[in-house]
Design an enzyme around this catalytic site. Structure first.
Site, short mmCIF file in Angstrom:
data_model
loop_
_atom_site.label_atom_id
_atom_site.label_comp_id
_atom_site.label_asym_id
_atom_site.label_seq_id
_atom_site.Cartn_x
_atom_site.Cartn_y
_atom_site.Cartn_z
N HIS A 79 -2.84 -0.99 -34.52
CA HIS A 79 -2.24 0.44 -33.89
C HIS A 79 -3.41 1.33 -33.25
CE1 HIS A 79 0.17 3.94 -33.10
NE2 HIS A 79 -0.55 4.47 -34.07
N SER A 116 0.23 7.21 -29.48
CA SER A 116 0.63 7.29 -30.91
C SER A 116 1.61 8.42 -31.03
CB SER A 116 -0.39 7.51 -32.09
OG SER A 116 0.29 7.36 -33.30
#
Length: 371
Positions: A295, A124
């Site tokens: 995600h 991320s």
């Protein structure tokens, strides 16, 4: 300039918000995960090239201890897990999350610890820092594993970052009501944040930033109540813009020729067609692994992701770095009967059940779905 001055004056007028120093260099907190000794004491295994692990926003090195230890054991190599500035146990300072600054912190760490040709793994926020490190300092890196992000601007994440910050600040406002000697302090903190972040996995992730003890390098400590390991009072729209950003002009014309493995959640919009094109442009020897995930890949597929990382490191270390990086076998593409990731609203995939309507910024939802 005037708006910045007014912001600083406003913060100075609030007693609970401590002023932060501006530092272009911060010594990062870290943990070294050494490979466990072989069961045969007569075999002396010399550790191979070190691995550097970089966490995501609102995360810290403690979130990934088990994964880093597994990678260290399986590759007989030390894994250096870092805390970014303003995260975990690292110092609080301006700039808060600027990518160029975070990258320079990592480069300074590599030099300070006399590491050579590291394998860099980033998730991320850490993924973008890893990408920038590979591009700007290829002489320091051997390979990269990039999880859940791409070398592009990602404006679609702004609405969710604002929700996370709003939830944490709402909890900050309730600090006087939550006592450190209350056995239910964590449940009470969760109840405050649930109004903005109903998703249990995300709540658990964000609550890892809160403790009843005094964290290291804290700037807003209050005895007798809960405390944050991040300077959350300073997290504002500038932080949101910086996290969604990518320094396109800074990396124009740059390439990293070494092996790079990209791990993508097919239900996430973080790595879309534009992102894959950017990978091809800057990382010609990248390969792709798809997971049926959003995600939050580490939360949904922890064992599988760890295996992909370890297998990639093992395979690349067996290759001679003389152009044979292309010999890496690309993972098969998985097919799903759903629209392409970049055409899907983020709130239905990446961060389930976040109340987008509770956010104070007008037009933010439209921005997230049009990106």
């Amino acid at each position: 300039m005037r708006s910045t001055s007014l912001l600083m004056q406003a913060k100075a007028a609030i007693p609970d918000i401590k002023q932060l120093p501006t530092k272009h260099k911060v010594s990062l907190a870290y943990t070294i995960h050494w490979p466990h000794k072989t069961v045969n004491p007569n075999i002396n295994i010399k550790p191979r090239e070190p691995v550097i692990f970089l966490h995501g926003v609102f995360g810290s090195k403690k979130n990934y201890r088990d994964y880093c230890q597994t990678i260290a054991n399986q590759n007989y190599t030390p894994v250096y897990s870092l805390d970014f500035r303003n995260h975990g146990e690292s110092e609080h300072a301006f700039p808060l999350v600027n990518y160029s600054t975070l990258t320079q912190d990592v480069v300074d760490f590599i030099h300070e610890h006399k590491l050579e040709k590291v394998d860099i793994v980033g998730y991320s926020l850490g993924a973008k820092v890893a990408l920038l490190t590979l591009l700007k300092h290829p002489e320091l890196c051997r390979s990269g594993v990039i999880i859940g992000n791409a070398p592009i601007k990602t404006p679609q994440v702004k609405v969710y970052l604002k929700a996370f910050i709003k939830a944490l600040k709402a909890l900050g406002d309730k600090r006087p009501e939550i006592k450190s000697n209350d056995k239910a302090w964590r449940a009470k903190a969760r109840d405050v944040m649930r109004k903005y972040i109903p998703d249990g996995d995300i709540l658990h992730y964000l609550l890892r930033n809160i403790d009843i003890r005094k964290p290291k390098n804290i700037t807003e400590y209050k005895p007798g109540t809960i405390n944050f390991s991040m300077p959350i009072s300073h997290f504002d729209n500038k932080v949101v813009e910086d996290i969604a950003d990518w320094p396109e002009e800074e990396v124009e014309g740059l390439k990293f020729e070494g092996p790079v493995r990209v791990i993508r959640g097919t239900q996430s919009v973080f790595i879309n067609d534009k992102g894959l094109a950017a990978y091809q442009k800057h990382f010609p020897n990248y390969t792709l692994t798809n997971f049926n995930s959003n995600h939050l890949i580490w939360a949904e597929r922890p064992l599988q992701v760890t295996k992909v990382v370890s297998d990639f490191l093992k395979k690349t270390r067996l290759l001679e770095m003389d152009g044979s990086a292309k010999a890496l076998e690309e993972s098969p593409k998985e097919s799903y009967s759903r629209p392409p990731a970049h055409q899907q609203p983020l709130h239905k995939n990446d961060f389930t059940h976040i109340d987008v309507g509770a956010l104070p910024v007008n037009g933010a939802q439209a921005e997230s779905t049009q990106a």
